[in-house]
Design a protein around this motif. Sequence first.
Motif, PDB file in Angstrom:
ATOM      1  N   LEU A 142       0.852  -1.180   0.000  1.00 19.33           N
ATOM      2  CA  LEU A 142       0.000   0.000   0.000  1.00 19.33           C
ATOM      3  C   LEU A 142       0.891   1.234   0.000  1.00 19.33           C
ATOM      4  O   LEU A 142       1.742   1.392   0.870  1.00 19.33           O
ATOM      5  CB  LEU A 142      -0.909   0.015   1.226  1.00 19.33           C
ATOM      6  CG  LEU A 142      -2.219  -0.778   1.145  1.00 19.33           C
ATOM      7  CD1 LEU A 142      -2.913  -0.783   2.501  1.00 19.33           C
ATOM      8  CD2 LEU A 142      -3.141  -0.220   0.075  1.00 19.33           C
ATOM      9  N   SER A 144       0.990   5.320   0.004  1.00 19.85           N
ATOM     10  CA  SER A 144       0.262   6.569   0.241  1.00 19.85           C
ATOM     11  C   SER A 144       1.177   7.740  -0.095  1.00 19.85           C
ATOM     12  O   SER A 144       2.212   7.925   0.543  1.00 19.85           O
ATOM     13  CB  SER A 144      -0.201   6.666   1.693  1.00 19.85           C
ATOM     14  OG  SER A 144      -1.181   5.683   1.975  1.00 19.85           O
ATOM     15  N   THR A 157      -3.887   6.955  -2.010  1.00 16.71           N
ATOM     16  CA  THR A 157      -3.403   5.601  -1.732  1.00 16.71           C
ATOM     17  C   THR A 157      -3.542   4.706  -2.958  1.00 16.71           C
ATOM     18  O   THR A 157      -4.553   4.745  -3.668  1.00 16.71           O
ATOM     19  CB  THR A 157      -4.172   4.989  -0.548  1.00 16.71           C
ATOM     20  OG1 THR A 157      -4.017   5.842   0.586  1.00 16.71           O
ATOM     21  CG2 THR A 157      -3.624   3.609  -0.198  1.00 16.71           C
ATOM     22  N   GLU A 181       3.252  -1.148   4.079  1.00 20.83           N
ATOM     23  CA  GLU A 181       2.609   0.140   3.840  1.00 20.83           C
ATOM     24  C   GLU A 181       3.694   1.209   3.790  1.00 20.83           C
ATOM     25  O   GLU A 181       4.582   1.236   4.646  1.00 20.83           O
ATOM     26  CB  GLU A 181       1.597   0.459   4.943  1.00 20.83           C
ATOM     27  CG  GLU A 181       0.433  -0.525   5.003  1.00 20.83           C
ATOM     28  CD  GLU A 181      -0.563  -0.162   6.074  1.00 20.83           C
ATOM     29  OE1 GLU A 181      -0.518   1.001   6.574  1.00 20.83           O
ATOM     30  OE2 GLU A 181      -1.397  -1.020   6.432  1.00 20.83           O
TER      31      GLU A 181
END
Length: 231
Positions: A142, A144, A157, A181
């Motif tokens: 992920l 962002s 995102t 992430e």
Amino acid sequence: MASRRSYGSYNDGCAAAHALDLIGERWTMIIVRELLLGPKRFTDIQRDVIGIGPTVLTQRLHDLEGHGIVRRRQLPAPARADVYELTEWGSGLESVNTALSLWAVESPALPIEADMSPDTVVLAMRAHARASSGAREGQRVLLSLTDSRLGDSEPVTYLAAVTEEATTIRRTLMPESADAEVSATTKDWKACVIGGAALEELPEIRVVGSAEAVRLLISATSLGGGTRAAG
């Protein structure tokens, strides 16, 4: 004001000339670029396309709708906001955007140090995405990104999947499971995937979870050290 004559009106039947009639106006392909990864509201497009005024943006969107490249629809409740999105035919312009970018990286006047929007950085990654022999079990990241051109922007995102067959990246609005992430500004992430900087050199990039998954993503989408940006 008289409308601009088309190339066809000069008895030019070239399809490439007709394409320029459709998307050759200033700002048009930049607007298209910002819609390639999904729909946006008028205010979102104006925020992401720095320098365009509301009158010009309204006209370009009107023209794109008229040509069948963009359509406008209303999101269901509770949002009930109008958004603009590419039609199926309009979505085919990603390959055009990629080809233009790969051609333009050879320009000596390319503004290498200039920043990019979150979608533009990801489009550059998609243009160079390749399979990873090191991702035997597949890795999901992920990502962002916060637009470092703007002082108060919300992060956007994306979900990247790296496998031995392919690497894909798409925008996501919902929380999804991932091996890692990453949170970064567009400036720092561009330095990493386009400028060739190592993660360790950019301490403001925050990684939670598998650092190896992040390195595989960078390896599978990086343009390499010193390579210019294709976005």
